[in-house]
Design a protein around this motif. Sequence first.
Motif, short mmCIF file in Angstrom:
data_model
loop_
_atom_site.label_atom_id
_atom_site.label_comp_id
_atom_site.label_asym_id
_atom_site.label_seq_id
_atom_site.Cartn_x
_atom_site.Cartn_y
_atom_site.Cartn_z
N HIS A 1 0.74 -0.85 -0.15
CA HIS A 1 -0.20 -0.08 -0.16
C HIS A 1 0.64 1.70 0.04
CE1 HIS A 1 -3.84 -2.18 0.47
NE2 HIS A 1 -3.46 -2.56 1.18
N GLY A 2 1.54 1.32 -0.77
CA GLY A 2 2.48 2.36 -0.89
C GLY A 2 3.28 2.90 0.19
N PHE A 3 4.31 1.57 0.50
CA PHE A 3 5.34 2.24 2.27
C PHE A 3 6.66 1.55 1.23
CE2 PHE A 3 1.56 3.45 4.46
CZ PHE A 3 2.15 4.33 5.47
N ARG A 4 7.54 2.40 2.07
CA ARG A 4 8.61 1.93 1.67
C ARG A 4 9.18 1.84 2.89
NH1 ARG A 4 12.67 0.12 -1.44
NH2 ARG A 4 15.16 1.36 -1.38
N ILE A 5 9.62 1.08 3.21
CA ILE A 5 10.42 0.40 4.86
C ILE A 5 11.42 -0.16 5.30
CG2 ILE A 5 9.85 -0.85 6.55
CD1 ILE A 5 7.40 -1.70 3.11
N ALA A 6 12.38 0.18 6.47
CA ALA A 6 13.80 0.67 6.75
C ALA A 6 13.35 -0.59 7.82
CB ALA A 6 14.38 1.94 6.73
N LEU A 7 13.73 -1.88 8.22
CA LEU A 7 13.39 -2.62 9.23
C LEU A 7 15.39 -2.49 9.70
CD1 LEU A 7 11.96 -4.86 11.05
CD2 LEU A 7 12.47 -6.87 9.60
N TYR A 8 15.13 -2.19 10.90
CA TYR A 8 16.42 -2.32 11.67
C TYR A 8 16.19 -3.30 13.05
CZ TYR A 8 16.70 2.18 9.18
OH TYR A 8 17.15 3.44 8.76
N SER A 9 17.52 -3.98 13.68
CA SER A 9 17.56 -4.44 14.93
C SER A 9 18.22 -2.77 15.15
CB SER A 9 18.05 -5.49 14.82
OG SER A 9 19.98 -4.91 14.13
N LEU A 10 18.42 -2.71 16.82
CA LEU A 10 18.53 -1.23 17.83
C LEU A 10 19.85 -0.97 16.79
CD1 LEU A 10 16.25 -1.83 20.64
CD2 LEU A 10 15.93 -0.60 18.74
#
Length: 201
Positions: free
Chosen positions: A73-82
Amino acid sequence: MKGFKRIFLGVFMGLLAGWGLLTFVTPWLGTATFTVMGDECAPQQALIFFQPDPYYNLDEQVCQHFAEGLAEHGFRIALYSLAEAPDPLPPADLLVFCANTYNWAPDRRLTAFIQQLELTDQPTVALTVGAGSTDRAERVLHHRLRKQGAQVIATQAFWLMRPNDESRMGESNVVVARDMARNLGKAVGERGVGLGSQVLR
């Protein structure tokens, strides 16, 4: 009698050592990871943060499948471990925090990270992962986010041992959790951010 006391003391000390490990050491372990998902030209940006569980990676799987739902649905996502979290955080339309449950509370490293952030009116999603007893951890995580000023627009728990959906008892809890996370991501992505007090569950 003395033998019984020694056995009791040994068991007690073992439980105490296990509790200490679970409370003070485990939340700081885990492998550093960073992943980007979605179209690089997507109009909306989301950042997802979690502290990896060193024993099970249900937290990471939940985050990845939630991100897949958002990406539709139109999102760019950055997934981070802390360990990989940027400082300062880049601008984002949505922040997502996924907490593991240790001793009925969200993991200390994630809550400490949240306490360092200024989240006034920032749309956020709170995800909680645990073996099956996550009620208090969910409440604490929600409170910490609200205390920092966040606008919590969705919250959900995912369980490793307790059934995530009683209508799907014949399936793996992990498979069901992944499906639920993806569906929640889709719902958040479809309805958008800035929903005020309207919380998706």
